[in-house]
Write a protein that holds these residues in place. Structure first.
Motif, PDB file in Angstrom:
ATOM      1  N   MET A 145       0.916  -1.206  -0.073  1.00 17.29           N
ATOM      2  CA  MET A 145       0.107   0.054   0.022  1.00 17.29           C
ATOM      3  C   MET A 145       1.027   1.161  -0.117  1.00 17.29           C
ATOM      4  O   MET A 145       1.780   1.344   0.689  1.00 17.29           O
ATOM      5  N   ARG A 146       0.364   2.091  -0.875  1.00 14.79           N
ATOM      6  CA  ARG A 146       1.359   3.519  -0.897  1.00 14.79           C
ATOM      7  C   ARG A 146       0.542   4.570   0.070  1.00 14.79           C
ATOM      8  O   ARG A 146      -0.698   4.648   0.011  1.00 14.79           O
ATOM      9  N   TYR A 179      -5.119  -1.344   8.181  1.00 18.71           N
ATOM     10  CA  TYR A 179      -6.128  -0.778   7.075  1.00 18.71           C
ATOM     11  C   TYR A 179      -5.897  -1.527   5.957  1.00 18.71           C
ATOM     12  O   TYR A 179      -7.044  -2.013   5.046  1.00 18.71           O
ATOM     13  N   ALA A 180      -4.603  -1.801   5.323  1.00 15.02           N
ATOM     14  CA  ALA A 180      -4.391  -2.406   4.154  1.00 15.02           C
ATOM     15  C   ALA A 180      -4.668  -3.723   4.276  1.00 15.02           C
ATOM     16  O   ALA A 180      -5.369  -4.342   3.348  1.00 15.02           O
ATOM     17  N   PHE A 230       7.044  -2.478   7.722  1.00 19.89           N
ATOM     18  CA  PHE A 230       5.429  -2.703   7.903  1.00 19.89           C
ATOM     19  C   PHE A 230       5.030  -3.228   6.461  1.00 19.89           C
ATOM     20  O   PHE A 230       3.570  -3.390   6.475  1.00 19.89           O
ATOM     21  N   GLY A 231       5.896  -3.298   5.412  1.00 26.72           N
ATOM     22  CA  GLY A 231       5.166  -3.726   4.243  1.00 26.72           C
ATOM     23  C   GLY A 231       4.685  -2.878   3.387  1.00 26.72           C
ATOM     24  O   GLY A 231       3.700  -3.054   2.475  1.00 26.72           O
ATOM     25  N   LEU A 232       4.932  -1.309   3.784  1.00 28.49           N
ATOM     26  CA  LEU A 232       4.242  -0.386   3.043  1.00 28.49           C
ATOM     27  C   LEU A 232       5.153   0.446   2.357  1.00 28.49           C
ATOM     28  O   LEU A 232       6.464   0.577   2.477  1.00 28.49           O
ATOM     29  N   THR A 233       4.835   1.315   1.478  1.00 31.68           N
ATOM     30  CA  THR A 233       5.427   2.338   0.855  1.00 31.68           C
ATOM     31  C   THR A 233       5.122   3.672   0.898  1.00 31.68           C
ATOM     32  O   THR A 233       3.943   4.088   0.962  1.00 31.68           O
ATOM     33  N   ALA A 234       6.245   4.514   1.590  1.00 37.18           N
ATOM     34  CA  ALA A 234       5.943   5.867   2.061  1.00 37.18           C
ATOM     35  C   ALA A 234       6.564   6.594   0.851  1.00 37.18           C
ATOM     36  O   ALA A 234       7.503   6.646   0.590  1.00 37.18           O
ATOM     37  N   ILE A 235       5.744   7.736   0.504  1.00 39.67           N
ATOM     38  CA  ILE A 235       5.872   8.808  -0.290  1.00 39.67           C
ATOM     39  C   ILE A 235       6.066  10.050   0.616  1.00 39.67           C
ATOM     40  O   ILE A 235       5.037  10.513   0.892  1.00 39.67           O
ATOM     41  N   PRO A 284      -1.994   7.504  -3.948  1.00 36.30           N
ATOM     42  CA  PRO A 284      -1.961   6.996  -2.530  1.00 36.30           C
ATOM     43  C   PRO A 284      -3.272   6.110  -2.009  1.00 36.30           C
ATOM     44  O   PRO A 284      -4.119   6.535  -2.781  1.00 36.30           O
ATOM     45  N   GLN A 285      -3.160   5.132  -1.378  1.00 35.10           N
ATOM     46  CA  GLN A 285      -4.302   4.451  -0.759  1.00 35.10           C
ATOM     47  C   GLN A 285      -4.521   5.196   0.479  1.00 35.10           C
ATOM     48  O   GLN A 285      -5.611   4.833   1.142  1.00 35.10           O
TER      49      GLN A 285
END
Length: 304
Positions: free
Chosen positions: A1-2, A200-201, A23-28, A52-53
């Motif tokens: 999730m972005r 949430y993801a 956490f397996g997330l992509t932060a922009i 982004p989600q």
């Protein structure tokens, strides 16, 4: 999730960007030069570009004393910015996680402040942050606001770094002992927000609304300073501990009135998600150890 992270150059924002992958997330990450949240068109541009989600807003005007004379800017960033983010998130169909503060309370009391307690900020900073909370709630049902307190960490300006500097410069100093709160490490705040984002993801929803999160146990600024100096000396960050004198708030006047009582009741977050408060003394040890490892020789010399 972005995730679009606003305020990526701040204490919590930097930790969000650095820890997201764990956490397996992509932060922009977007700092103010890249994304000014007071400019709606910039928000829309980034949402279209990055898709982004979720949005996490760690951007804020945090200069508590300067806010008293810079009210327009404080409200622009702390109220209008969150409103813009919430409105854009609603149009894009994505949720918003937002950081707020203990300063929304008046600072009077003898029990931890709950989410539904009466708010009565005593200065522009707290009032502008409360207005931001309200603006988000009006614009976007799918929001989660996390109030926290006494933020410190590895990055940026904070009480821990100020005490290290003063401790290196002075043999003694006075620290306020009649303001009580919960020191909260920035990386720990980021971890809570990222845990919620991952939830949430996986689940597609959160129990939206208002939550409190801070370090424990409650202490005064004086207690906090004493522990900083004790640990810093043991790690060699300070050659010797300065003498710390407890002083009253009235002995250290500031343009903005600080809450005397900033202890937050964090039981709702624990009941909903099992997230417990961490001992700030252990988190402080981690921050100081990281500072000790990463200080360059010249910088270490200046602290000796």
């Amino acid at each position: 999730m972005r995730i679009l992270v606003c305020g990526a150059n701040g204490q919590v924002g930097r930790e969000l960007v650095e820890r997201a992958a764990n956490f397996g997330l992509t932060a922009i990450g977007r700092d103010r030069q890249q994304l000014d949240i007071t400019r709606s068109e910039q928000i829309e541009r980034d949402l279209q570009q990055f898709q982004p989600q979720m949005i996490i807003n760690a951007a804020a005007y945090t200069h508590v004393d300067n806010a008293e004379k810079d009210e327009q800017q404080a409200y622009a960033i702390n109220r209008d910015g969150p409103r813009n983010l919430a409105a854009a998130a609603a149009r894009a169909g994505v949720p918003l996680l937002h950081l707020s503060t203990d300063y929304v309370f008046c600072g009077e009391g003898d029990r931890p402040c709950r989410e539904d307690d009466h708010t009565a900020p005593t200065g522009v900073y707290g009032a502008s942050k409360l207005a931001g909370e309200q603006a988000i709630a009006e614009q976007l049902p799918e929001h989660l606001i996390l109030r926290t307190s006494w933020v410190y960490g590895l990055h940026g300006h904070n009480f821990v770094k100020t005490m290290l500097r003063l401790g290196a410069e002075r043999d003694s100093l006075g620290v306020v002992s009649d303001q009580v709160g919960g020191p909260t490490e920035a990386g720990n705040i980021a971890g809570v927000l990222l845990w919620l984002a991952r939830h949430y993801a996986r689940e597609g929803s959160l129990a939206w609304g208002l939550y409190h999160y801070s370090g424990a146990p409650a202490c005064s600024w004086y207690d906090f300073a004493e522990e900083i100096f004790r640990q810093a000396e043991a790690l060699g960050l300070l050659a010797r501990r300065p003498q710390v004198r407890p002083i009253a708030t009235s002995d250290y006047p500031t343009p903005a009135r600080r809450p005397a009582w900033s202890v937050l009741d964090c039981s709702r977050l624990h009941a909903q998600y099992g997230i417990s408060q961490r001992d700030w003394r252990r988190d402080l040890a981690d921050v100081l150890e990281r500072l000790a490892r990463h200080e360059q020789p010249a910088a270490r010399a200046s602290l000796a």
